[in-house]
Design an enzyme around this catalytic site. Structure first.
Site, mmCIF file in Angstrom:
data_model
loop_
_atom_site.group_PDB
_atom_site.id
_atom_site.type_symbol
_atom_site.label_atom_id
_atom_site.label_comp_id
_atom_site.label_asym_id
_atom_site.label_seq_id
_atom_site.Cartn_x
_atom_site.Cartn_y
_atom_site.Cartn_z
ATOM 1 N N GLU A 1 -9.125 6.212 -6.464
ATOM 2 C CA GLU A 1 -10.370 6.874 -6.070
ATOM 3 C C GLU A 1 -11.346 5.866 -5.474
ATOM 4 O O GLU A 1 -11.610 4.811 -6.060
ATOM 5 C CB GLU A 1 -11.028 7.535 -7.277
ATOM 6 C CG GLU A 1 -10.257 8.715 -7.840
ATOM 7 C CD GLU A 1 -10.987 9.411 -8.988
ATOM 8 O OE1 GLU A 1 -10.680 10.574 -9.254
ATOM 9 O OE2 GLU A 1 -11.859 8.774 -9.629
ATOM 10 N N CYS A 2 -11.897 6.190 -4.330
ATOM 11 C CA CYS A 2 -12.999 5.470 -3.690
ATOM 12 C C CYS A 2 -12.713 3.972 -3.562
ATOM 13 O O CYS A 2 -11.986 3.561 -2.665
ATOM 14 C CB CYS A 2 -14.308 5.743 -4.440
ATOM 15 S SG CYS A 2 -15.781 5.486 -3.411
#
Length: 464
Positions: free
Chosen positions: A330-331
């Site tokens: 994620e991210c």
């Protein structure tokens, strides 16, 4: 469950909630209380400060991403066995999704968990107008129990008593204390909010100073009395059936990667995962016998040179994922799995290279806020089409959209209407990377699918 609790809510973002919250938690801890901290909304940085202060993992309560019963269940589960729960709000008391005060706001969460609210107002340059401000917050939603007020940024005790007199006389809400301006104990910020606790030098000293200030100017006994007003609450989470044959998941955890919902980690554990933490900054090898990788968000751009220098680990991660090891990122984790991170100054830092694109830092936010996610094909966390609620907050962009590899359809809505729509989420080998931060309790099947994929890999198979 009968548990003393209260919510610390600001009238606006940046009113000093985290400074005051950590100070209150520190003062309660000093008195010997086992404090369970919570944070309203999709925040990773503030909970890390709570955890540092209390010794208990702070949890997120998000009524936009999660159903009310799940919010209640997570609260009850995590607060059980503690002496008191302190919940720090997000932004202003009524700020949530768009203009709706009962979707994702601190006020909404306070009603779900039936907790009295301590309203933190900014008293700088004010006198009787402070009473009008408190009255407005009280009347805007009479179902929100505002039980006390803390006044921040006052010039001194005399100033506080002027504001206190007006509020208590005209609004009949007790003022429980104040904070004077003090830049020495300010928690510093950068582009995505406060600098994370793991990077703050002398944090213990700062926390002790904040706690001492709180003890001098905030009535802790009054806060305890208010917390006792909270009525009993029941809440239960759906039961999860874990695997009999446990799997090992390597979780990236260090100064570069530390944005995880603690309840996501707990859900993976309940499903049969043994989480093994490792550092992409410092470890030269992955943990032994892992069956999956989880890269959370963080600030890889701040530590890009150190991540680039750890060539041995980067190569092992790339080789392992290309050989079929399941991975979810994620991210910041997505950024790490691209070919490179390019700084604002144009400096290129080599990364893992699982996704054939680069991450370029920009001078402004690219995406911010809640998003609805549709995963429209099989991935490491989905078998077919799956829905999820998520949050994005990033200043970087991918230099190549890789349209054929994108598996997320994202929508941003306002008052029920779609105002923006785009593609994201990169699938490569048995890895998935995306900017969106997903709370697994919005759709536990995502965690279950991840665990199942890791189990298939453990048994010698490979996801197709």
């Amino acid at each position: 469950m009968r548990l003393p609790r209260f919510v610390l809510a600001g009238t606006q973002s940046g009113v000093g909630k985290t400074t005051i919250s950590t100070g209150v938690m520190s003062a309660l801890r000093k008195r010997g209380f086992q404090v369970q901290p919570f944070k309203v909304g999709p925040d990773y940085i503030d909970p890390a400060f709570h955890t540092f202060v209390t010794g208990n993992k702070s949890r997120n309560l998000d009524s936009w991403m999660l159903e009310e019963e799940i919010v209640k269940g997570l609260f009850v589960k995590n607060a059980s066995g503690k002496d008191i729960a302190v919940i720090e709000g997000v932004m202003g008391l009524y700020d949530g999704s768009g203009s709706r005060k009962d979707v994702g706001s601190t006020a909404h969460v306070s009603k779900i968990i039936k907790a009295p609210v301590i309203l933190i107002i900014n008293g700088s340059g004010m006198a009787a107008s402070a009473a009008a401000q408190v009255l407005g917050y009280k009347m805007y939603d009479p179902d929100v129990e505002i039980a006390g007020v803390i006044i921040n940024n006052v010039s001194g005790e005399k100033h506080y008593h002027i504001l206190k007199e007006a509020i208590e006389r005209d609004i009949r809400i007790k003022c429980v204390g104040y904070m004077v301006k003090n830049t020495a104990i300010k928690l510093e910020s950068r582009h995505l909010g406060l600098i994370p606790s793991v990077e703050v030098e002398g944090l213990q000293y700062k926390i002790e100073e904040i706690g001492s200030m709180i003890e001098k100017t905030v009535d802790i006994d009054a806060l305890l009395e208010i917390s006792e007003q909270a009525v009993p609450i029941d809440g239960r989470l759906p039961e999860n059936k874990g695997l009999e044959n446990r799997i090992n998941i390597g979780v990236a955890q260090d100064k570069a990667f530390n944005f995880y919902y603690e309840d996501n980690l707990d859900l993976l554990r309940s499903l049969g995962a043994n989480l093994i933490f490792f550092s992409p900054l410092e470890d030269k090898k992955l943990p032994e016998e892992i069956h999956g990788l989880y890269f959370g968000g963080g600030f890889p751009e701040v530590f890009a040179q150190e991540l680039e220098d750890n060539r041995e680990l980067r190569q092992q991660i790339k080789d392992s994922i290309e050989a079929g090891l399941p991975a979810y990122a994620e991210c910041g984790g997505l950024m790490y799995l691209t070919n490179a991170i390019i700084s604002l100054e144009g400096q290129r830092h080599e990364m893992v290279g699982v996704f054939n694109t680069e991450t370029k830092m920009t001078g402004r936010l690219q995406r911010f806020g809640y998003v609805d996610v549709t995963i429209d094909q099989p991935t490491v966390i989905s078998k077919t089409i799956e829905k999820a609620k998520a949050h994005e907050f990033h200043r970087s962009v991918l230099t190549n959209d890789l349209k054929n590899d994108q598996v997320y359809d994202l929508e941003k809505t306002r008052n029920g209407e779609i105002v923006d729509r785009w593609r994201c989420g990169l699938k490569g080998h048995n890895a998935l990377g995306a900017y969106a931060h997903i709370h697994f309790y919005c759709n536990p099947r995502l965690a279950e699918n991840f665990i199942e994929n890791c189990s298939v890999y453990k048994d010698g198979g490979r996801y197709k």
